[in-house]
Motif scaffolding. Structure first.
Motif, PDB file in Angstrom:
ATOM      1  N   UNK A   1     -11.604  52.639 -23.758  1.00 31.00           N
ATOM      2  CA  UNK A   1     -12.566  53.045 -22.739  1.00 31.00           C
ATOM      3  C   UNK A   1     -12.505  52.087 -21.564  1.00 31.00           C
ATOM      4  N   UNK A   2     -13.018  52.566 -20.430  1.00 27.64           N
ATOM      5  CA  UNK A   2     -13.247  51.715 -19.279  1.00 27.64           C
ATOM      6  C   UNK A   2     -14.750  51.644 -19.086  1.00 27.64           C
ATOM      7  N   UNK A   3     -15.297  50.443 -18.942  1.00 27.16           N
ATOM      8  CA  UNK A   3     -16.742  50.267 -18.907  1.00 27.16           C
ATOM      9  C   UNK A   3     -17.143  49.391 -17.729  1.00 27.16           C
TER      10      UNK A   3
ATOM     11  N   UNK B   1     -13.528  49.326 -13.115  1.00 28.50           N
ATOM     12  CA  UNK B   1     -13.888  49.267 -14.526  1.00 28.50           C
ATOM     13  C   UNK B   1     -12.911  48.380 -15.286  1.00 28.50           C
ATOM     14  N   UNK B   2     -13.410  47.653 -16.273  1.00 30.88           N
ATOM     15  CA  UNK B   2     -12.544  46.876 -17.163  1.00 30.88           C
ATOM     16  C   UNK B   2     -12.118  47.742 -18.344  1.00 30.88           C
ATOM     17  N   UNK B   3     -10.886  47.515 -18.775  1.00 28.84           N
ATOM     18  CA  UNK B   3     -10.350  48.230 -19.936  1.00 28.84           C
ATOM     19  C   UNK B   3     -10.898  47.612 -21.223  1.00 28.84           C
ATOM     20  N   UNK B   4     -11.380  48.471 -22.138  1.00 24.66           N
ATOM     21  CA  UNK B   4     -11.886  48.035 -23.440  1.00 24.66           C
ATOM     22  C   UNK B   4     -11.125  48.763 -24.546  1.00 24.66           C
ATOM     23  N   UNK B   5     -10.824  48.066 -25.611  1.00 28.11           N
ATOM     24  CA  UNK B   5     -10.211  48.702 -26.776  1.00 28.11           C
ATOM     25  C   UNK B   5     -10.634  47.940 -28.023  1.00 28.11           C
ATOM     26  N   UNK B   6     -11.014  48.661 -29.056  1.00 28.53           N
ATOM     27  CA  UNK B   6     -11.468  48.042 -30.295  1.00 28.53           C
ATOM     28  C   UNK B   6     -10.845  48.745 -31.488  1.00 28.53           C
ATOM     29  N   UNK B   7     -10.214  47.971 -32.344  1.00 27.97           N
ATOM     30  CA  UNK B   7      -9.650  48.515 -33.575  1.00 27.97           C
ATOM     31  C   UNK B   7     -10.645  48.361 -34.716  1.00 27.97           C
TER      32      UNK B   7
ATOM     33  N   UNK C   1      -0.557  51.189 -24.219  1.00 29.93           N
ATOM     34  CA  UNK C   1       0.373  50.328 -23.510  1.00 29.93           C
ATOM     35  C   UNK C   1       0.738  50.873 -22.142  1.00 29.93           C
ATOM     36  N   UNK C   2       0.339  52.107 -21.806  1.00 31.21           N
ATOM     37  CA  UNK C   2       0.661  52.665 -20.500  1.00 31.21           C
ATOM     38  C   UNK C   2      -0.585  52.996 -19.685  1.00 31.21           C
ATOM     39  N   UNK C   3      -1.755  52.576 -20.161  1.00 35.20           N
ATOM     40  CA  UNK C   3      -2.982  52.763 -19.405  1.00 35.20           C
ATOM     41  C   UNK C   3      -3.163  51.614 -18.412  1.00 35.20           C
ATOM     42  N   UNK C   4      -3.601  51.935 -17.217  1.00 35.24           N
ATOM     43  CA  UNK C   4      -3.827  50.910 -16.203  1.00 35.24           C
ATOM     44  C   UNK C   4      -4.982  50.005 -16.629  1.00 35.24           C
ATOM     45  N   UNK C   5      -4.779  48.692 -16.535  1.00 34.85           N
ATOM     46  CA  UNK C   5      -5.779  47.703 -16.960  1.00 34.85           C
ATOM     47  C   UNK C   5      -5.986  46.695 -15.832  1.00 34.85           C
ATOM     48  N   UNK C   6      -6.985  46.907 -14.971  1.00 42.06           N
ATOM     49  CA  UNK C   6      -7.149  46.045 -13.795  1.00 42.06           C
ATOM     50  C   UNK C   6      -7.952  44.779 -14.074  1.00 42.06           C
TER      51      UNK C   6
END
Length: 378
Positions: free
Chosen positions: A10-12, A311-317, A276-281
């Motif tokens: 997600x981007x939050x 927005x910041x990129x968020x990822x949670x496993x 790995x191909x999502x934009x993460x600013x």
């Protein structure tokens, strides 16, 4: 027991939302083909809605479920799949088993459909638009086994109705239609034959951008070890990492943007959802850490940081070990993956199920059938 691994992407952010000009087919195509679009809050707020053929009893007969039937003056019966009120936009349509299913798209209450035809030709045959905005999957499969995907955004000011006419009542037809619902009064230009003709150049441009890898003009850095730091303002456009000789499910990837850790997933999870191909600013710095040595490349591109919209990129496993396959009188139950608060964009999730029950005929075996449930804003 089941072991479920899932990753949420997600981007939050929290920000005020300015206005922008009218929504048109061209503006939606620009957003769709911009690799950085998901990193900004949309200037025009919208709510996502899904129309589908799912079994309303929550059983497994997820086909041929419609809102209602309409009989026209000539006696033709059309099953209504979508009946959306505007202003809004259709942003994705998926159908399956559409070889002899006749689709019709009605905009703004018109009695004449803008598009009509057999699903496999209308979408998979690129009658509406070229690939990759329309596609049949898998193209190597027999026609009756292909699924049709339409990604061309179709805006409407007042309403959109999509119907299907099937050869008989026993026809099994699957569909998902995703729309955006905009607030009343939002200026939207309804798609029409004239609009489509005007936008042909923009459609071709969007297709070319979507087929590209998104790294044009990007600078590449080598990742060799367990950590890498980057300077901003910039955005990560590609993250290609490998852990040779190691189970990538056991390699943890953590990422911090501007001093805040927002990513904690396994390398396998990150790669499995195209994370790995999502934009993460990031505005100032980015730090990438791995639990074991990896090698690869990180591509970054210039980025326009917007204090109100970026927005910041968020990822949670997540890991849910030893889940029972059946529980309670109903013999099934829901597993709550995640609850998100704040403003942002949910861009995807990935699910992996490992079943310890072998052989398959053993009582309790579960093959992954189930309904995803998503609640938005309560």
């Amino acid at each position: 027991m089941l072991a479920i691994l899932c990753a949420l992407f997600a981007f939050v952010a929290s920000a005020n939302v300015p206005t922008r000009p009218d929504l048109t087919l061209e503006s939606l195509l620009e957003e769709l083909s911009d690799p950085d679009a998901n990193t900004y809050l949309d200037p025009v707020p919208w709510r996502g809605r899904l129309w589908s053929s799912y079994d309303r009893t929550l059983g497994n007969e997820d086909w041929s479920r419609y809102l209602r039937d309409e009989t026209n003056a000539d006696g033709r019966v059309e099953h209504v799949m979508v009946d959306a009120k505007g202003p809004g936009a259709l942003v994705r349509l998926w159908t399956a088993n559409g070889r002899d299913a006749y689709l019709r798209f009605y905009f703004d209450g018109s009695a004449t459909p803008l598009f009509e035809g057999v699903g496999t030709n209308l979408i998979g045959g690129h009658v509406i638009c070229p690939a990759p905005l329309s596609a049949a999957l898998s193209p190597r499969a027999p026609l009756e086994h292909q699924a049709q995907n339409l990604y061309l955004p179709l805006p409407y000011a007042k309403s959109l109705k999509i119907t299907v006419e099937t050869p008989n009542e026993d026809k099994r037809f699957w569909y998902n239609a995703e729309v955006r619902e905009y607030a009343a009064g939002t200026p939207v230009e309804t798609v029409s034959a004239a609009v489509l003709k005007r936008a042909q150049g923009r459609i071709a441009d969007a297709c070319a951008k979507l087929l590209a890898d998104g790294t044009d003009g990007a600078a590449t850095k080598t990742f060799d070890g367990t950590a890498l730091e980057l300077e901003g303002p910039a955005t990560i456009r590609s993250l290609a990492l490998e852990a040779k000789g190691t189970d990538e499910r056991k390699v943890r990837v953590k990422m911090s943007f501007d001093g805040r850790e927002t990513v904690d997933v396994s390398l396998a999870q990150l790669k499995g959802l195209k994370g790995t191909s999502l934009s993460m600013p990031f505005r100032r710095t980015c730090r990438i850490e791995t639990s074991e040595a990896v090698s690869g490349r990180v591509a970054t591109a210039p980025y326009r940081w917007d204090e109100k919209r970026s927005l910041y990129f968020h990822a949670k496993g997540l890991d849910f070990p030893k889940l029972p396959t059946r529980k309670g009188a109903a013999d099934h139950y829901d597993v709550n993956w995640v609850e998100l608060t704040g403003r942002g964009r949910l861009v995807g999730n990935a699910l992996v199920v490992g079943n310890d029950y072998l052989p398959p005929e053993k009582k309790g075996t579960w093959w992954g059938e189930g309904d995803e449930k998503i609640w938005v804003d309560g």
